[in-house]
Design a protein around this motif. Structure first.
Motif, PDB file in Angstrom:
ATOM      1  N   CYS A 300       0.850  -1.198   0.000  1.00 53.32           N
ATOM      2  CA  CYS A 300       0.000   0.000   0.000  1.00 53.32           C
ATOM      3  C   CYS A 300       0.885   1.248   0.000  1.00 53.32           C
ATOM      4  CB  CYS A 300      -0.852   0.067   1.270  1.00 53.32           C
ATOM      5  SG  CYS A 300      -1.970  -1.314   1.462  1.00 53.32           S
ATOM      6  N   GLY A 301       0.341   2.342  -0.465  1.00 52.57           N
ATOM      7  CA  GLY A 301       1.005   3.648  -0.364  1.00 52.57           C
ATOM      8  C   GLY A 301       2.369   3.648  -1.015  1.00 52.57           C
ATOM      9  N   ALA A 303       4.973   2.026  -0.258  1.00 52.65           N
ATOM     10  CA  ALA A 303       5.538   0.687  -0.419  1.00 52.65           C
ATOM     11  C   ALA A 303       5.089   0.096  -1.756  1.00 52.65           C
ATOM     12  CB  ALA A 303       5.093  -0.204   0.744  1.00 52.65           C
ATOM     13  N   ILE A 346       5.579  -5.846   0.557  1.00 51.44           N
ATOM     14  CA  ILE A 346       6.443  -4.747   1.010  1.00 51.44           C
ATOM     15  C   ILE A 346       5.692  -3.908   2.035  1.00 51.44           C
ATOM     16  CG2 ILE A 346       7.917  -2.833   0.263  1.00 51.44           C
ATOM     17  CD1 ILE A 346       7.722  -3.895  -2.583  1.00 51.44           C
ATOM     18  N   SER A 347       6.335  -3.649   3.168  1.00 54.05           N
ATOM     19  CA  SER A 347       5.677  -2.839   4.199  1.00 54.05           C
ATOM     20  C   SER A 347       6.718  -2.315   5.180  1.00 54.05           C
ATOM     21  CB  SER A 347       4.648  -3.685   4.944  1.00 54.05           C
ATOM     22  OG  SER A 347       4.081  -2.954   6.001  1.00 54.05           O
ATOM     23  N   GLN A 348       6.743  -1.023   5.365  1.00 60.27           N
ATOM     24  CA  GLN A 348       7.652  -0.445   6.356  1.00 60.27           C
ATOM     25  C   GLN A 348       7.279  -0.959   7.742  1.00 60.27           C
ATOM     26  OE1 GLN A 348       9.085   1.532   9.432  1.00 60.27           O
ATOM     27  NE2 GLN A 348       7.056   2.289   8.954  1.00 60.27           N
ATOM     28  N   SER A 349       5.996  -0.775   8.104  1.00 60.59           N
ATOM     29  CA  SER A 349       5.559  -1.103   9.467  1.00 60.59           C
ATOM     30  C   SER A 349       5.385  -2.604   9.679  1.00 60.59           C
ATOM     31  CB  SER A 349       4.223  -0.422   9.755  1.00 60.59           C
ATOM     32  OG  SER A 349       3.235  -0.927   8.859  1.00 60.59           O
ATOM     33  N   GLY A 350       5.035  -3.302   8.608  1.00 59.60           N
ATOM     34  CA  GLY A 350       4.713  -4.723   8.752  1.00 59.60           C
ATOM     35  C   GLY A 350       3.349  -4.942   9.387  1.00 59.60           C
ATOM     36  N   THR A 352       0.289  -3.148   8.116  1.00 63.16           N
ATOM     37  CA  THR A 352      -0.789  -2.550   7.320  1.00 63.16           C
ATOM     38  C   THR A 352      -1.885  -3.602   7.069  1.00 63.16           C
ATOM     39  OG1 THR A 352       0.785  -1.054   6.358  1.00 63.16           O
ATOM     40  CG2 THR A 352      -1.276  -1.334   5.166  1.00 63.16           C
ATOM     41  N   VAL A 398       5.331  10.681   9.358  1.00 64.35           N
ATOM     42  CA  VAL A 398       4.284   9.855   8.732  1.00 64.35           C
ATOM     43  C   VAL A 398       4.627   9.586   7.268  1.00 64.35           C
ATOM     44  CG1 VAL A 398       1.874   9.899   7.968  1.00 64.35           C
ATOM     45  CG2 VAL A 398       2.433  10.420  10.334  1.00 64.35           C
ATOM     46  N   LYS A 601       0.706   6.817  10.306  1.00 62.82           N
ATOM     47  CA  LYS A 601       1.939   6.142   9.908  1.00 62.82           C
ATOM     48  C   LYS A 601       1.683   4.696   9.526  1.00 62.82           C
ATOM     49  CE  LYS A 601       6.367   5.892   9.437  1.00 62.82           C
ATOM     50  NZ  LYS A 601       6.789   6.472   8.142  1.00 62.82           N
TER      51      LYS A 601
HETATM   52  C1  G6P Z   1       0.552   4.848   5.313  1.00 63.14           C
HETATM   53  C2  G6P Z   1       1.822   5.668   5.465  1.00 63.14           C
HETATM   54  C3  G6P Z   1       2.657   5.558   4.194  1.00 63.14           C
HETATM   55  C4  G6P Z   1       2.949   4.093   3.879  1.00 63.14           C
HETATM   56  C5  G6P Z   1       1.669   3.268   3.799  1.00 63.14           C
HETATM   57  C6  G6P Z   1       1.978   1.783   3.780  1.00 63.14           C
HETATM   58  O1  G6P Z   1      -0.271   5.410   4.327  1.00 63.14           O
HETATM   59  O2  G6P Z   1       1.503   7.017   5.706  1.00 63.14           O
HETATM   60  O3  G6P Z   1       3.883   6.253   4.368  1.00 63.14           O
HETATM   61  O4  G6P Z   1       3.613   4.019   2.657  1.00 63.14           O
HETATM   62  O5  G6P Z   1       0.860   3.496   4.967  1.00 63.14           O
HETATM   63  O6  G6P Z   1       2.565   1.448   5.012  1.00 63.14           O
HETATM   64  P1  G6P Z   1       3.564   0.249   5.264  1.00 63.14           P
HETATM   65  O7  G6P Z   1       3.904   0.343   6.714  1.00 63.14           O
HETATM   66  O8  G6P Z   1       2.798  -1.004   4.921  1.00 63.14           O
HETATM   67  O9  G6P Z   1       4.747   0.448   4.360  1.00 63.14           O
END
Ligand code: G6P
Length: 606
Positions: A300-301, A303, A346-350, A352, A398, A601
């Motif tokens: 998402c987003g 990622a 792909i996910s920064q936070s893991g 989403t 964020v 975030k």
């Molecule tokens: C939110 C954040 C974005 C991020 C997206 C996916 O919209 O504001 O910066 O790209 O979520 O998040 P993730 O943690 O799955 O990469």
């Protein structure tokens, strides 16, 4: 999105809870509250707006006595951001307080049932049903009441619960929403995000779905849904506390932009040895790779946009078709995925929610999942067959910057690693030296654009900004436009430059800003024609290109630069000037750069 903290120990709980909530502010929220137990019972304090208001209301926690309690930051979903809807929620008898992250899908039916049974609701939230259920099921054991309560819930929940009958004790439950226990000395904690724990303890227990925990100041116990005690591993968290502080920068976003050379180095250097790429954490064999008929990337987003860029390197080097799908779409698409599909998540936070759901859907169809994730121990990392961490360190702003570029770096590494295993690369050294150069080139891209702040003064009042590019440049344009939208609130759209004539060019008029990405030599001439077309209709063109690109230099009105780099890996460098431009435009517009309105975030609900 919503955040949870819990503390039990010998010292006053409220200041620690407030401090923990401050650490979670970056996730996005619109109201907050704490509940603390003392001999007099449970005291609750809630506010709308910032944690600073809660500090003021409680005199920095001094007016909320007791040494065990829970706290919450709420990002409104069910009901407006009001004090009534803010957590913690109290039971009618005042004996229980509950904080909740997630969504209770069957709350309407439960609410009607509880009202019929005489329970009084004070809020419009889905959460409040939980505290009344706990009160209803309580007959001497909070653990039993929680097990009975959660048996009635459908949806996702991380819960923090206190009960005045059991002073000094915290209860926690996890189902599809993160919750981490912090193990201290004479005091213990929980939080929905490890950044709230690291100032106090680095010893953590990652709860899994369906687990219940009980914390006193001297013990941390975890149980399954039958009440059976589990033996859980205590993991040492290595994140640097300093890394989650601003360190002299005006905003976390600017700090994180500047950290990118180091972050990319952390992601790449340990995986490059003797002129080759290695992923020691991944035991995928050449035979397994040969079985793969297609790669599906989902996210998402930003990622997702990292996937759009990474696709080019994967497809070109590995010669496997790659599809990139938004997780929120893929999960409902009845996707054609089987055991011959490699899913890259792909996910920064893991954490989403849509990405997790898409991943589960694809795995159920037989795909193996490889996660590209930043947060260690996160849900996506745990669900995956293999995890390649991005090692970006904590990202607080964020709008992602180093989270995104490290995702790109890992996708580039994977492309070379897989292609080498498949026998498609005779000599890795050419690719490896480009990858090794990334941190230095990113630093150049930062240093080459001191004029970005000045350009922001010209473009910050624009009604709309158009980002155009082709192929790899188009993928970066998507992320560039998203950065601009997220933090400066300007309307910004990315278009494949070749599509302009099919509609968008109708929107170009005198002084319309067009940001043209021209960093891929293979299709540069084509993008140049598009620049000429929009110029002929009065557009102001800000071109992003190389310093010696005379043709572009002669037609553009303004310029941003990147150093020369192989187009296959250029996205990680190309995005840098666009991040910087978005940052300064947002600053000109007086925006809350690190915490843009309405954004979170980590989006843990659908
Ligand atoms: C939110 C954040 C974005 C991020 C997206 C996916 O919209 O504001 O910066 O790209 O979520 O998040 P993730 O943690 O799955 O990469």
């Amino acid at each position: 999105m919503c955040g949870i903290v819990g503390f039990t120990g010998a010292q006053p709980a409220a200041p620690i809870l407030l401090d923990g909530l401050k650490k979670l502010e970056y996730r996005g929220y619109d109201s907050a509250g704490i509940a603390v137990m003392s001999e007099g019972g449970i005291t609750v304090s809630k506010v709308t707006g910032r944690i600073a208001n809660l500090c003021e209301k409680t005199n920095d926690g001094k007016e909320v006595p007791g040494s065990a309690g829970v706290g919450h930051t709420r990002w409104a979903t069910h009901g407006a951001p009001t004090e009534e809807n803010a957590h913690p929620h109290l039971s009618n008898d005042g004996r229980f307080a509950v904080v909740h992250n997630g969504i209770i899908e069957n709350y309407i039916a439960l609410r009607e049932e509880l009202i019929r049974d005489g329970y009084r609701f004070e809020s419009e939230t889905d959460t409040e049903v939980i505290v009344h259920l706990v009160e209803m099921y309580y007959s001497g054991s909070v653990r039993d009441a929680l097990i009975k309560t959660t048996n009635r819930l459908r949806g996702s929940y991380a819960l923090g619960v206190i009960c005045s009958e059991e002073p000094g004790k915290l209860f926690a439950v996890r189902e599809a929403s993160p919750l981490i226990l912090g193990v201290g000395v004479g005091e213990n904690y929980f939080a929905s995000d490890v950044t709230a724990l690291v100032p106090y303890t680095r010893n953590c227990i990652y709860m899994d779905d369906g687990e219940y925990a009980e914390l006193t100041k001297d013990s941390v116990k975890v149980f399954d849904c039958t009440g059976q005690e589990l033996s859980k591993e205590v993991v040492r968290v290595t994140w640097d506390v300093q890394a989650a502080e601003k360190g002299g920068y005006e905003h976390f976003m600017l700090k994180e932009i500047m950290e990118q050379p180091a972050a990319i180095k952390a992601a790449t250097a340990p995986r490059i040895k003797n002129g080759k790429v290695f992923f020691e954490e991944m035991d995928i064999s050449a035979e397994e790779l040969r079985e793969i008929r297609k790669i599906v990337i989902t996210a998402c987003g930003s990622a997702y946009y990292a996937g759009c860029s990474g696709r080019y390197a994967l497809e070109k080097l590995c010669r496997i078709p790659v599809e990139v799908e938004l997780a929120s779409e893929l999960r409902y698409n009845n996707p054609l995925i089987d055991e011959h599909t490699l899913l890259i998540v792909i996910s920064q936070s893991g954490e989403t929610a849509d990405t997790i759901a898409a991943m589960k859907e694809c795995r159920a169809r037989g795909a193996k999942a490889l996660a590209v994730v930043n947060v260690v121990g996160s849900t996506i990392a745990k669900l995956a067959d293999w995890t390649a961490y991005t090692w970006a360190g904590p990202e607080i702003a964020v709008a992602t910057t180093k989270g995104y570029t490290t995702q790109l770096a890992v996708l580039y590494l994977l492309s070379v690693y897989f292609a080498d295993k498949l026998g498609y690369i005779d000599d890795c050294s050419k690719y490896v030296s480009s990858l090794r150069a990334l941190p230095r080139l990113i630093q150049h891209a930062i240093d080459m654009n001191p004029g970005a702040a000045q350009l922001a003064k010209k473009y910050h009042g624009s009604k709309s900004l158009f980002f155009i590019g082709r192929n790899t440049d188009y993928a970066v344009a998507l992320e560039g436009a998203l950065k601009m939208k997220e933090i400066s609130y300007l309307h910004a759209e990315a278009y494949a430059a070749g599509e302009l004539k099919h509609g968008t060019i109708a929107l170009i008029e005198e002084h319309t800003p067009v940001i043209a990405l021209c960093c891929n030599p293979a299709i540069m001439e084509k993008t140049l024609s598009n620049i000429v077309e929009v110029k002929a209709r009065g557009a102001e063109v800000l071109a992003l290109t190389f310093r010696d690109n005379q043709k572009i230099l002669s037609v553009a009105d303004d310029l941003l630069f990147i150093p020369k780099i192989d187009a296959l890996f250029s996205a990680a460098v190309e995005i840098i000037p666009l991040q910087i431009l978005a940052y300064y435009v947002a600053k000109e517009n007086g925006c809350d750069i690190d915490k843009p309105k309405n954004l979170a975030k980590s989006v843990t609900v659908e």
